[in-house]
Write an enzyme that holds these catalytic residues in place. Structure first.
Site, PDB file in Angstrom:
ATOM      1  N   ASP A  72       3.398  -7.065  11.477  1.00 45.15           N
ATOM      2  CA  ASP A  72       3.264  -7.051  10.050  1.00 45.15           C
ATOM      3  C   ASP A  72       3.643  -8.165   9.633  1.00 45.15           C
ATOM      4  O   ASP A  72       4.101  -9.056  10.167  1.00 45.15           O
ATOM      5  CB  ASP A  72       4.279  -5.993   9.330  1.00 45.15           C
ATOM      6  N   ASP A  89       4.078  -9.715   5.777  1.00 45.03           N
ATOM      7  CA  ASP A  89       5.055  -9.991   4.738  1.00 45.03           C
ATOM      8  C   ASP A  89       6.537  -9.437   5.359  1.00 45.03           C
ATOM      9  O   ASP A  89       6.471  -8.175   5.599  1.00 45.03           O
ATOM     10  CB  ASP A  89       4.700  -9.320   3.446  1.00 45.03           C
ATOM     11  N   VAL A 112       3.194  -0.805   1.762  1.00 44.77           N
ATOM     12  CA  VAL A 112       2.141   0.009   1.289  1.00 44.77           C
ATOM     13  C   VAL A 112       1.092  -1.037   0.469  1.00 44.77           C
ATOM     14  O   VAL A 112       1.369  -2.111   0.168  1.00 44.77           O
ATOM     15  CB  VAL A 112       2.607   1.104   0.470  1.00 44.77           C
TER      16      VAL A 112
HETATM   17  C1  BG6 Z   1       2.390  -5.762   2.151  1.00 42.15           C
HETATM   18  C2  BG6 Z   1       3.389  -5.881   1.364  1.00 42.15           C
HETATM   19  O1  BG6 Z   1       2.167  -6.380   3.134  1.00 42.15           O
HETATM   20  O2  BG6 Z   1       0.984  -5.833   1.327  1.00 42.15           O
HETATM   21  C3  BG6 Z   1       3.415  -4.673   0.001  1.00 42.15           C
HETATM   22  O3  BG6 Z   1       4.672  -5.294   1.849  1.00 42.15           O
HETATM   23  C4  BG6 Z   1       1.958  -5.182  -0.499  1.00 42.15           C
HETATM   24  O4  BG6 Z   1       4.377  -5.036  -0.801  1.00 42.15           O
HETATM   25  C5  BG6 Z   1       0.716  -5.226   0.211  1.00 42.15           C
HETATM   26  O5  BG6 Z   1       1.670  -4.258  -1.793  1.00 42.15           O
HETATM   27  C6  BG6 Z   1      -0.602  -5.441  -0.270  1.00 42.15           C
HETATM   28  O6  BG6 Z   1      -0.549  -6.806  -0.426  1.00 42.15           O
HETATM   29  P1  BG6 Z   1      -1.525  -7.457  -1.431  1.00 42.15           P
HETATM   30  O7  BG6 Z   1      -1.385  -9.125  -1.148  1.00 42.15           O
HETATM   31  O8  BG6 Z   1      -2.921  -7.258  -0.949  1.00 42.15           O
HETATM   32  O9  BG6 Z   1      -1.417  -7.229  -2.827  1.00 42.15           O
HETATM   33 MG    MG Z   2       6.175  -5.994   5.534  1.00 40.34          MG
END
Ligand code: BG6
Ligand code: MG
Length: 215
Positions: A8, A10, A47
């Site tokens: 993953d 983030d 999510v």
């Molecule tokens: C995930 C994060 O990796 O990516 C979430 O943990 C986030 O918090 C999701 O909502 C979607 O990310 P983005 O960058 O497409 O808005």
């Molecule tokens: Mg994560």
């Protein structure tokens, strides 16, 4: 035997969680939504952007149309991108580069499996792209974690079976997705002790011995 690792992004490879939180908080404040805080933000980990928006809007009495929701998600992303503007290698979590190098030396295939549609930009800015064989992200998927789609796509891109892959995750939704996809999981991050993962560690760098995990 594990032949590939799906990380993953983030909260596992990079420290973007605070920026996601600040961008959602700014949106919540603008909408007059009080009571959106860090505890709610925990449920946004892993999510999709639209699912994360629902966590904010459940604190509101107002009913938003799908079009309005799209606009709100877009607005949050604008705030998030403002925060990412000066992002560089310093956003990579401690020891990640060394761990990825060591795992590559073991001839493992490495991939990212992230819900984020910003994953390509983040990987580019942080210099993590050269470590990876494949990237599967929110731009490839139609279903959000805990659906296993993003990890199954990563496995397929690597040419591996699910049971040959280990998923590294910091979120409950991600660990659930790994199990649903028939993959092993390593839970990391501040909530690792509460995750239903096969293996657990404070962080990637804190894994003392990879051998039993990869066997
Ligand atoms: C995930 C994060 O990796 O990516 C979430 O943990 C986030 O918090 C999701 O909502 C979607 O990310 P983005 O960058 O497409 O808005
Ligand atoms: Mg994560």
């Amino acid at each position: 035997m594990i032949k590939g690792i799906i990380f993953d992004l983030d909260g596992v490879l990079v420290s973007t969680d605070e920026m996601h939180y600040l961008a959602w908080k700014r949106l919540a404040d603008e909408l007059g939504i009080t009571g959106f805080g860090r505890e709610d933000n925990r449920r946004q980990r892993g999510v999709s952007r639209m699912a994360s928006l629902e966590v904010v809007l459940e604190k509101s009495d107002k009913i938003y149309t799908e079009k309005e929701k799209e606009e709100l998600a877009e607005r949050k992303n604008k705030y998030y991108l403002e925060l990412l503007k000066d992002m560089d290698n310093s956003a990579v979590l401690g020891g990640v580069g060394a761990v990825l190098t060591a795992l590559k030396r073991k001839n493992l295939l490495l991939a990212v499996g992230s819900a984020s549609k910003n994953a390509p930009v983040i990987l580019q800015k942080t210099g993590l792209l050269p470590y990876l064989n494949q990237v599967s992200c929110g731009l490839d998927t139609t279903k959000s974690k805990p659906d296993p789609e993003v990890f199954l796509i990563a496995a397929e891109k690597m040419g591996l079976l699910p049971e040959e892959c280990l998923v590294v995750e910091d979120s409950a939704a991600g660990i659930e997705a790994a199990a649903a996809g028939g993959m092993f999981s390593l839970g990391v991050g501040p909530f690792h002790a509460s995750l239903a993962s096969d293996y657990s560690a404070d962080s990637l760098a804190a894994v003392a011995d990879w051998e039993p995990i990869l066997a």
